[in-house]
Each structure stands twice: as structure tokens, then as C-alpha cells.
Design a protein around this motif. Structure first.
Motif, PDB file in Angstrom:
ATOM      1  N   LYS A 169      27.937  38.622  28.668  1.00  0.00           N
ATOM      2  CA  LYS A 169      26.724  38.660  29.416  1.00  0.00           C
ATOM      3  C   LYS A 169      25.798  39.077  28.478  1.00  0.00           C
ATOM      4  CE  LYS A 169      28.329  38.254  34.126  1.00  0.00           C
ATOM      5  NZ  LYS A 169      28.383  39.049  35.385  1.00  0.00           N
ATOM      6  N   GLN A 170      25.911  40.480  27.648  1.00  0.00           N
ATOM      7  CA  GLN A 170      25.026  40.994  26.904  1.00  0.00           C
ATOM      8  C   GLN A 170      24.594  39.986  25.522  1.00  0.00           C
ATOM      9  OE1 GLN A 170      23.409  43.896  27.466  1.00  0.00           O
ATOM     10  NE2 GLN A 170      24.619  44.057  29.384  1.00  0.00           N
ATOM     11  N   LYS A 171      25.717  39.549  25.237  1.00  0.00           N
ATOM     12  CA  LYS A 171      25.206  38.498  23.889  1.00  0.00           C
ATOM     13  C   LYS A 171      24.426  37.356  24.417  1.00  0.00           C
ATOM     14  CE  LYS A 171      27.044  37.643  19.716  1.00  0.00           C
ATOM     15  NZ  LYS A 171      27.016  38.758  18.715  1.00  0.00           N
ATOM     16  N   ILE A 172      24.722  36.832  25.701  1.00  0.00           N
ATOM     17  CA  ILE A 172      23.893  35.554  26.099  1.00  0.00           C
ATOM     18  C   ILE A 172      22.541  36.397  26.408  1.00  0.00           C
ATOM     19  CG2 ILE A 172      23.384  34.313  28.045  1.00  0.00           C
ATOM     20  CD1 ILE A 172      26.579  34.144  28.529  1.00  0.00           C
ATOM     21  N   ILE A 173      22.260  37.500  26.911  1.00  0.00           N
ATOM     22  CA  ILE A 173      20.868  38.144  27.115  1.00  0.00           C
ATOM     23  C   ILE A 173      20.151  38.414  25.972  1.00  0.00           C
ATOM     24  CG2 ILE A 173      19.931  39.966  27.888  1.00  0.00           C
ATOM     25  CD1 ILE A 173      21.886  40.220  30.461  1.00  0.00           C
ATOM     26  N   HIS A 174      20.908  38.923  24.862  1.00  0.00           N
ATOM     27  CA  HIS A 174      20.301  39.427  23.499  1.00  0.00           C
ATOM     28  C   HIS A 174      19.956  38.148  22.726  1.00  0.00           C
ATOM     29  CE1 HIS A 174      21.530  43.231  24.895  1.00  0.00           C
ATOM     30  NE2 HIS A 174      20.386  43.599  24.658  1.00  0.00           N
ATOM     31  N   GLU A 175      20.957  37.064  22.683  1.00  0.00           N
ATOM     32  CA  GLU A 175      20.897  36.004  21.691  1.00  0.00           C
ATOM     33  C   GLU A 175      20.487  34.664  22.187  1.00  0.00           C
ATOM     34  OE1 GLU A 175      23.689  36.271  18.355  1.00  0.00           O
ATOM     35  OE2 GLU A 175      23.914  38.418  18.688  1.00  0.00           O
ATOM     36  N   GLY A 176      20.641  34.539  23.484  1.00  0.00           N
ATOM     37  CA  GLY A 176      20.570  33.272  24.156  1.00  0.00           C
ATOM     38  C   GLY A 176      19.231  32.767  24.004  1.00  0.00           C
ATOM     39  N   ILE A 177      18.930  31.387  23.999  1.00  0.00           N
ATOM     40  CA  ILE A 177      17.511  31.029  23.880  1.00  0.00           C
ATOM     41  C   ILE A 177      17.575  29.792  25.038  1.00  0.00           C
ATOM     42  CG2 ILE A 177      15.878  29.646  22.704  1.00  0.00           C
ATOM     43  CD1 ILE A 177      17.027  30.763  20.025  1.00  0.00           C
ATOM     44  N   VAL A 178      16.629  30.128  25.995  1.00  0.00           N
ATOM     45  CA  VAL A 178      16.430  29.162  27.239  1.00  0.00           C
ATOM     46  C   VAL A 178      15.435  28.373  26.697  1.00  0.00           C
ATOM     47  CG1 VAL A 178      15.607  28.914  29.628  1.00  0.00           C
ATOM     48  CG2 VAL A 178      17.131  31.005  28.978  1.00  0.00           C
ATOM     49  N   LEU A 179      16.291  26.969  26.546  1.00  0.00           N
ATOM     50  CA  LEU A 179      15.212  25.875  26.138  1.00  0.00           C
ATOM     51  C   LEU A 179      14.376  25.427  27.306  1.00  0.00           C
ATOM     52  CD1 LEU A 179      17.285  23.837  23.465  1.00  0.00           C
ATOM     53  CD2 LEU A 179      15.492  25.527  23.022  1.00  0.00           C
ATOM     54  N   ASN A 180      15.109  25.031  28.347  1.00  0.00           N
ATOM     55  CA  ASN A 180      14.202  24.534  29.709  1.00  0.00           C
ATOM     56  C   ASN A 180      15.465  25.172  30.739  1.00  0.00           C
ATOM     57  OD1 ASN A 180      16.335  22.496  30.017  1.00  0.00           O
ATOM     58  ND2 ASN A 180      15.323  21.427  28.440  1.00  0.00           N
ATOM     59  N   ASN A 181      15.011  24.689  32.007  1.00  0.00           N
ATOM     60  CA  ASN A 181      15.579  25.147  33.055  1.00  0.00           C
ATOM     61  C   ASN A 181      16.896  24.554  33.112  1.00  0.00           C
ATOM     62  OD1 ASN A 181      13.044  25.898  33.900  1.00  0.00           O
ATOM     63  ND2 ASN A 181      12.987  24.597  35.643  1.00  0.00           N
ATOM     64  N   ASN A 182      17.594  23.627  32.402  1.00  0.00           N
ATOM     65  CA  ASN A 182      19.094  23.324  32.454  1.00  0.00           C
ATOM     66  C   ASN A 182      19.622  23.752  31.013  1.00  0.00           C
ATOM     67  OD1 ASN A 182      19.023  21.914  34.830  1.00  0.00           O
ATOM     68  ND2 ASN A 182      17.816  20.110  33.801  1.00  0.00           N
ATOM     69  N   VAL A 183      18.849  24.120  30.106  1.00  0.00           N
ATOM     70  CA  VAL A 183      19.512  24.136  28.579  1.00  0.00           C
ATOM     71  C   VAL A 183      19.630  25.672  28.083  1.00  0.00           C
ATOM     72  CG1 VAL A 183      19.877  23.306  26.362  1.00  0.00           C
ATOM     73  CG2 VAL A 183      19.435  21.738  28.042  1.00  0.00           C
ATOM     74  N   LEU A 184      20.732  26.311  27.940  1.00  0.00           N
ATOM     75  CA  LEU A 184      20.807  27.450  27.154  1.00  0.00           C
ATOM     76  C   LEU A 184      21.334  27.206  25.896  1.00  0.00           C
ATOM     77  CD1 LEU A 184      20.888  30.814  27.470  1.00  0.00           C
ATOM     78  CD2 LEU A 184      23.002  30.328  28.216  1.00  0.00           C
ATOM     79  N   LYS A 185      20.605  27.783  24.851  1.00  0.00           N
ATOM     80  CA  LYS A 185      21.183  27.765  23.343  1.00  0.00           C
ATOM     81  C   LYS A 185      21.865  28.849  23.114  1.00  0.00           C
ATOM     82  CE  LYS A 185      19.680  25.635  19.259  1.00  0.00           C
ATOM     83  NZ  LYS A 185      18.272  24.732  18.299  1.00  0.00           N
ATOM     84  N   VAL A 186      23.414  28.827  22.618  1.00  0.00           N
ATOM     85  CA  VAL A 186      23.930  29.994  22.131  1.00  0.00           C
ATOM     86  C   VAL A 186      24.666  29.776  20.843  1.00  0.00           C
ATOM     87  CG1 VAL A 186      24.469  31.082  24.492  1.00  0.00           C
ATOM     88  CG2 VAL A 186      25.989  29.446  23.617  1.00  0.00           C
ATOM     89  N   ASP A 187      23.692  28.983  19.895  1.00  0.00           N
ATOM     90  CA  ASP A 187      24.093  28.779  18.539  1.00  0.00           C
ATOM     91  C   ASP A 187      24.288  29.909  17.626  1.00  0.00           C
ATOM     92  OD1 ASP A 187      21.572  28.899  18.177  1.00  0.00           O
ATOM     93  OD2 ASP A 187      21.356  27.062  17.170  1.00  0.00           O
ATOM     94  N   SER A 188      23.894  30.950  18.123  1.00  0.00           N
ATOM     95  CA  SER A 188      24.198  32.195  17.181  1.00  0.00           C
ATOM     96  C   SER A 188      25.796  32.752  17.342  1.00  0.00           C
ATOM     97  CB  SER A 188      23.046  33.212  17.251  1.00  0.00           C
ATOM     98  OG  SER A 188      23.392  34.094  18.539  1.00  0.00           O
TER      99      SER A 188
END
Lengths: 189, 189
Positions: free
Chosen positions: B5-24
Motif C-alpha cells: 500500500k505504501q508503494k502504491i501511494i508513493h509510486e502509483g500514478i492515477v491516470l484516470n478514475n479506472n486506471v492505476l499505473k504501477v510500472d515502477s
């Protein structure tokens, strides 16, 4: 690597003089403990090399690359294969010819994840004609990164990939080197 | 899983209401230590479940699946995506719709590697509309294997995948459940 050679002898299927099928532990089904040992082996070889990032290509390179990265404590980036030629300016893109699939595709890596600060260890499952490895070398060059070396799980030494890479002055470490697949048998060099 | 969850919060990129980018750390670049912990987490959940094989789909499912397999001491099989409709009788094949790529493809698994003796843990990186997971469920059914459960790294709980699988009576364990990506923010449930 003795464990790997034993696995190849016992489970590898020689389809013809050029093709060795190892889909029971590397290319379709994966043996995780073998991958862990493979990763340890590559990490031991590159422990003092100052590697900052591991580069591989989806999909069969991912398991050995992630295990190597675990032991070296670095991130992995896997180049993505794509068919479309959509121009995206934030990607390093190279053409790669697949020896086994007889097709040409593009591979790309986001510019976010490779830079001139990186010292890269390239990992791949097979080295045959060297096209996948060369595409990764060119991607590293596009990023102005330096290359620590190339770690290959299974090298088919009778095909030209090794020489192509060696002629570029690159370090290559293969865990199993196959001299011939003639007459349905695996001969290591 | 707090680390995830911490990783998602710090590195996740919310592209729109449906897509979360976690390519890092998951879908393009991979954090191997995080994958190791994710694998341990899934293994702890399924330690007593009698899992004989882990099933995933290339490419982003491979890293978490291999780490889970390492901890559970089982093989992994990754379903291969292919575009061509070449009929091969030794494959289990299913159609899968990709939510993010907006395309339909086929996935297949060699019949050699899944059988009625297997008790399968399905692992995937994302659960959104559930199409990839459902394709794996159907492949397990084709093999007459039983399913121990489905381990998901990141579930988007506001999309229908979870309910579709739950309605089949399947056990689902998601390490991070996202309730909403509205207004560019990640809200966990």
C-alpha cells in the motif's frame, strides 16, 4: 552450473539440430528453486561489478532476471514486446527478430527506467542468434547507460549470438553452453 | 499488505478514475524484494491449502507468481498470450479481453503441465474486470484441476472482477484493495 545442466539433460527436448525445448522449467512451466539458484549464480558473478539495474525481455527472461535482482538488490526492467508501431516519444525502442518464432517485433523500455547513470546487467533465457540480447544492448546505448555484462541461462554456442556480442567487447556469462544438438543429443562445451 | 500500500501511494500514478499505473515496481520495472514479500504473503495464506501448482499469465503475473512458488515449493505455469488461432490439440486455450489494452487475445497452457491431479493457486497482478482471472479459471476447468484460490496483488474493488469470481464460489485474496481512484487519489477499502 551443474544443476542446470542436469535439468537440461533430464527434461530438455531436442526438437531438431537447432532447437532445444525447456518448457518444463524455464519457458512455460518454471522451476522457482532452480531460478533462485540461477539468480544466485549470476549475482555471484556480478557482485563487485556495480550493477544498478537488470534489463531483460518478456516473458521467459523475467524469472531468472527477478531472482538475480533479488540477490543483487537492484530493480529489474523488462522490455515489452509490441506489434504496433505507435510512436511514443518516451520510449527506447528496438527491432528484434525472434529465432524460434520466425517473426520480427519491436521491444521498448520506458525512458523513465534507464538513464546514463545506469550500469546494466542484461539477463536472458537463451542466446542463439543474439538478436534479443543485441536489442537490449542497443536500448542500453540509447539510454547512454553502460553495460556490465550479459548473463545467459542457456547458450547455444554453435549459433552466432555469442560471437556477435563478444565482437562488441561485451562480457558474456552463460550458465550452460551447448556445443551441439546434433542427432537429438545435448553436448555441452 | 502495508508495504505494498505504501508503494502504491508513493509510486502509483492515477491516470484516470479506472486506471492505476504501477510500472515502477510491478508492470515494467519490478522491485524484487517487494515481489519476494508478496510471494511470502500469498504463501502464508495458502500454506495449508495443498497447492500443487501456480498458474499465472504473462508477463506481469510472472514475478509475483514465481516468488509465491518459491515459498510454497511448487512449479509455476504461465499462460501464453498469442494472437494467432493456430489449432494445437495439446493446448488448453481461452479467450481473454484485456481491460487496459482494449484488445482480445487468446491464452494457452500446454496440457502437459496441468492435470486433474492439480490443486491450483491462480496469481495475477491486477483484478479489474476479472477477464484474465476467469480465463485461468476456465483453463483449470479444462484440465479438470481444482482451484485452491486466486491471489491478486492489486484489486480494483470498484470494478466487477471480484464479484464475478466470488459468485463462482472461489476464494480470492487481494493484497491491496482499492475502493476508488476518483479525483486522482487512491482510496483503499
Amino acid at each position: 552450473m551443474e544443476l542446470l545442466k542436469q535439468k537440461i539433460i533430464h527434461e530438455g527436448i531436442v526438437l531438431n539440430n537447432n532447437v532445444l525445448k525447456v518448457d518444463s522449467f524455464l519457458n512455460h512451466q518454471i522451476d522457482p528453486k532452480l531460478m533462485f539458484e540461477i539468480g544466485k549464480c549470476f549475482a555471484d558473478l556480478y557482485r563487485e561489478a556495480g550493477v544498478t539495474k537488470i534489463l531483460t525481455i518478456e516473458s521467459s527472461g523475467i524469472a531468472p532476471a527477478v531472482m538475480t535482482a533479488l540477490h543483487l538488490d537492484t530493480p529489474v526492467v523488462f522490455a515489452r514486446k509490441k506489434k504496433s508501431l505507435t510512436l511514443q516519444t518516451d520510449l527506447y525502442t528496438e527491432v528484434v527478430n525472434s529465432f524460434t518464432k520466425k517473426e520480427t517485433s519491436e521491444v521498448s523500455v520506458s525512458q523513465k527506467f534507464l538513464s546514463s547513470e545506469d550500469h546494466i546487467l542484461i539477463i536472458d533465457d537463451f542466446l542463439a542468434n543474439g538478436d534479443a540480447a543485441l536489442a537490449m544492448v542497443h536500448i542500453a546505448e540509447q539510454a547512454h547507460a553502460t553495460i556490465a555484462g550479459i548473463g545467459i541461462v542457456i547458450e547455444k554456442s554453435f549459433q552466432p549470438g555469442f560471437d556477435k556480442l563478444k565482437n562488441l567487447g561485451l562480457r558474456i556469462d552463460s550458465l550452460a553452453r551447448i556445443a551441439s544438438l546434433d542427432n537429438g543429443q545435448v553436448f555441452f562445451s
